[in-house]
Scaffold this motif. Structure first.
Motif, PDB file in Angstrom:
ATOM      1  N   LEU A 159      -3.666  -0.475   0.321  1.00  0.00           N
ATOM      2  CA  LEU A 159      -2.845  -1.562   0.311  1.00  0.00           C
ATOM      3  C   LEU A 159      -2.654  -2.435   1.788  1.00  0.00           C
ATOM      4  O   LEU A 159      -2.311  -3.459   1.666  1.00  0.00           O
ATOM      5  CB  LEU A 159      -1.404  -1.357  -0.129  1.00  0.00           C
ATOM      6  CG  LEU A 159      -1.159  -1.043  -1.778  1.00  0.00           C
ATOM      7  CD1 LEU A 159       0.001  -0.641  -1.975  1.00  0.00           C
ATOM      8  CD2 LEU A 159      -1.741  -2.229  -2.459  1.00  0.00           C
ATOM      9  N   GLY A 160      -2.748  -1.472   2.830  1.00  0.00           N
ATOM     10  CA  GLY A 160      -2.455  -1.836   4.052  1.00  0.00           C
ATOM     11  C   GLY A 160      -1.242  -1.775   4.670  1.00  0.00           C
ATOM     12  O   GLY A 160      -0.815  -1.999   5.713  1.00  0.00           O
ATOM     13  N   THR A 161      -0.089  -1.218   3.750  1.00  0.00           N
ATOM     14  CA  THR A 161       1.087  -0.870   4.150  1.00  0.00           C
ATOM     15  C   THR A 161       1.202   0.119   5.081  1.00  0.00           C
ATOM     16  O   THR A 161       2.164   0.180   5.901  1.00  0.00           O
ATOM     17  CB  THR A 161       2.004  -0.721   3.033  1.00  0.00           C
ATOM     18  OG1 THR A 161       0.965   0.487   2.126  1.00  0.00           O
ATOM     19  CG2 THR A 161       2.106  -1.794   2.152  1.00  0.00           C
ATOM     20  N   LEU A 162       0.168   0.959   5.418  1.00  0.00           N
ATOM     21  CA  LEU A 162       0.074   1.891   6.524  1.00  0.00           C
ATOM     22  C   LEU A 162       0.435   1.035   7.604  1.00  0.00           C
ATOM     23  O   LEU A 162       1.352   1.643   8.737  1.00  0.00           O
ATOM     24  CB  LEU A 162      -1.217   2.615   6.622  1.00  0.00           C
ATOM     25  CG  LEU A 162      -1.143   3.721   7.531  1.00  0.00           C
ATOM     26  CD1 LEU A 162      -0.183   4.948   7.115  1.00  0.00           C
ATOM     27  CD2 LEU A 162      -2.652   4.159   7.798  1.00  0.00           C
TER      28      LEU A 162
END
Lengths: 242, 319
Positions: free
Chosen positions: A77-80
């Motif tokens: 998701l890229g939330t990292l």
């Protein structure tokens, strides 16, 4: 500490909100109950031996399924990028996630309580139930499960693909489990046998689930957990060296 | 305080394997400034922002944000920065309020004030209608607002936003832009974009990078003036073509003259290339008056930031 708790809360909530966690719990309970009752009335003994001897194998597939999304999904998701630019330390994120998965595991294991309860209620009151192996077995399940979780969590941090995380998790856990099993021990030089026997995840579980709670076994599990959580912290940092 | 430097980048370089993503870049951002970060895709904008927000470390050079080194004092930097990453990643299975409460908690807002803070952000970002939904159910524009709310919830001194308006429709772009301008009055903001009017509309200053190298740094006006050196002037007048060309060429501010077209009526159109940073229009007018040539056009090629951007980001590749 506060940050670990917040990460824990976020991860645990996302388990509670997802159907996958319920499917996991139900399938696990159905399988374990079936294993338990399959032989229970045949052998006519008030023991949970079948149940405990098969849980390591069930865990081998169930636990990587629980842990696979914890990092892989953040990466996908890229939330990292949001998580790791919030003011938290890497180890806080790792521990928060680990404890969330461990909490789910604990709930699942706790929900198998009807099995020992059945044992106690229908056993011959004159003979009674030997509680040692039951308490030990449950403790062993928690420790073994936590070790698998630490491995699975580490596997999840290596990839953004949950399926890959699952397969790597199963493979790593399987290797660490099988090296202590007789099939491997018979085929290696005898000098290595004690080492492999000690390193195998299953050996220690057998000890504990016999009702023999030895600090060495507990220390072993805690070391495995700590080792893989440490690797996990390093692999989260890995973006910084690439 | 007004002149304090909130972001200080010195000789920053970042490599990914063999490619150099950011090559020896230095720049400053003063407090309260809105800096536009321009460049074609793959120029190194996102990488620079990731370094500023402590997601990635630079290979060499030093980066200071709010007076703290991004490597040594990473947590202090992260506390003071609000970051909206590229493509606005969000936890899709989480409720809007749950997500904002989580960020508020990690941002160190005390538990008694969290709900109020989240309510404030919902108000500022006009999210009232959507608070009961999961983020995954929201439209793109609302997701962007959730992203903004996340970025702003701890009232950071510094905002780093990577293409905050990409993928939105024109109305939403204007709304988000207004919102950024509203909240950005006392904040230091870096915005990356490749929508150039956005820079003219919002930014005090712009930096253009190309292939990891900083190619221009100045106010939008300065950048446009920088481009004007080669912005041509068109002149249309009637007069003997050779004499006209010769006399135009003799003007001090003119570098080169060429005839574009001539009509049978005696009018001809010329393209005049001025010397760097000079404007010969007045001299051309005087010349026409002195020679009694009728002047019907004296126009300047339209200059926009697009032209400057194109010039600066393509010329290097030709050589």
């Amino acid at each position: 500490m506060a940050n670990i708790y917040q990460i824990f809360k976020k991860e645990f909530r996302s388990y509670v909100n997802s159907p996958a966690a319920y499917i996991f719990i139900i399938v696990f309970l159905v399988l374990t109950s079936w294993i338990f009752f399959r032989g229970f009335f045949l052998i006519n003994q008030a023991v949970l031996r079948d149940f405990f001897s098969l849980t390591p194998w069930l865990f081998l597939f169930f636990i990587p399924a629980v842990s696979m999304r914890l990092w892989a999904e953040e990466k996908k998701l890229g939330t990292l990028e949001i998580l790791m630019t919030l003011p938290i330390k890497d180890h806080e994120a790792v521990l928060g996630k680990f404890f969330a998965a461990f909490a789910l595991l604990t709930v699942t294991i706790a929900l198998t309580f009807p099995l020992p309860l059945t044992l106690v209620t229908i056993s011959d009151p004159n003979i009674g139930v030997d509680m040692g192996p039951i308490v030990g077995g449950y403790l062993g399940m928690l420790l073994l499960g936590a070790a698998y979780l630490a491995i699975g969590l580490f596997a999840s941090s290596l990839t953004e693909n949950q399926i890959v995380a699952f397969i790597v998790g199963v493979t790593l856990s399987f290797v660490l489990f099988i090296i202590g099993e007789p099939i491997v021990l018979f085929s290696i030089p005898s000098a290595l046998v004690p080492v492999f026997d000690f390193l195998g995840l299953g050996t220690h579980f057998e000890n504990i689930s016999r009702g023999v709670i030895d600090t060495r076994d507990i220390v072993y599990y805690l070391s495995v957990i700590a080792f893989f959580l440490f690797l996990n912290i390093r692999s989260v940092e890995r973006r910084k060296w690439a | 305080m007004q002149d304090q430097r909130m972001i200080k980048v010195r000789n920053m370089t970042k490599r990914f394997g063999a490619t150099i993503a950011v090559n020896n870049i230095s720049f400053d951002v003063r407090q309260g400034e809105i800096l536009g970060f321009l460049g074609p895709n793959g120029a190194g904008k996102t990488t620079t922002m990731k370094i500023l927000t402590c997601y990635l470390p630079a290979d060499s050079g030093s980066v200071e944000v709010a007076g703290y080194d991004v490597v040594e004092n990473s947590l202090e930097v992260r506390r003071r920065v609000g970051y909206l990453p590229e493509n606005n990643p969000l936890y899709l299975d989480t409720g809007v309020v749950d997500y904002l409460l989580f960020v508020a908690a990690i941002r160190g807002i005390p538990s008694g004030k969290r709900l109020k803070k989240v309510k404030d952000m919902v108000g500022i970002c006009s999210l009232e209608r959507e608070i009961k939904k999961d983020i995954g159910e929201l439209s793109r524009g609302y997701r962007q607002r959730v992203g903004l709310a996340q970025t702003l919830i701890h009232d950071p001194d510094i905002l780093v936003m990577d293409e905050p308006t990409s993928g939105l429709d024109p109305n939403q772009i204007i709304e988000i832009r207004e919102m950024i301008r509203k909240i950005g009055k006392e904040k230091t903001i870096i915005i990356s974009t490749h929508i150039l009017p956005e820079v003219t509309a919002m930014c005090d200053r712009a930096i253009i990078i190309n292939d990891g190298v900083l190619v221009a740094d100045g106010t939008p006006e300065q950048l446009m003036r920088k481009g004007r050196g080669s912005i041509n002037i068109f002149v249309k007048l009637n007069g003997p073509t050779e004499a006209v060309q010769e006399k135009l060429n003799d003007l001090a501010a003119v570098e080169r003259v060429s005839m574009v077209s001539s009509e049978p009526s005696g009018f001809s159109r010329y393209e005049v290339k001025p010397r760097e940073m000079q404007d010969p229009s007045e001299d051309i007018f005087q010349l026409a008056v002195a020679n009694e040539w009728t002047l019907t056009e004296l126009s300047r090629e339209h200059v926009s930031l697009e032209e400057v951007f194109k010039q600066l980001t393509t010329k290097d590749k030709a050589t």
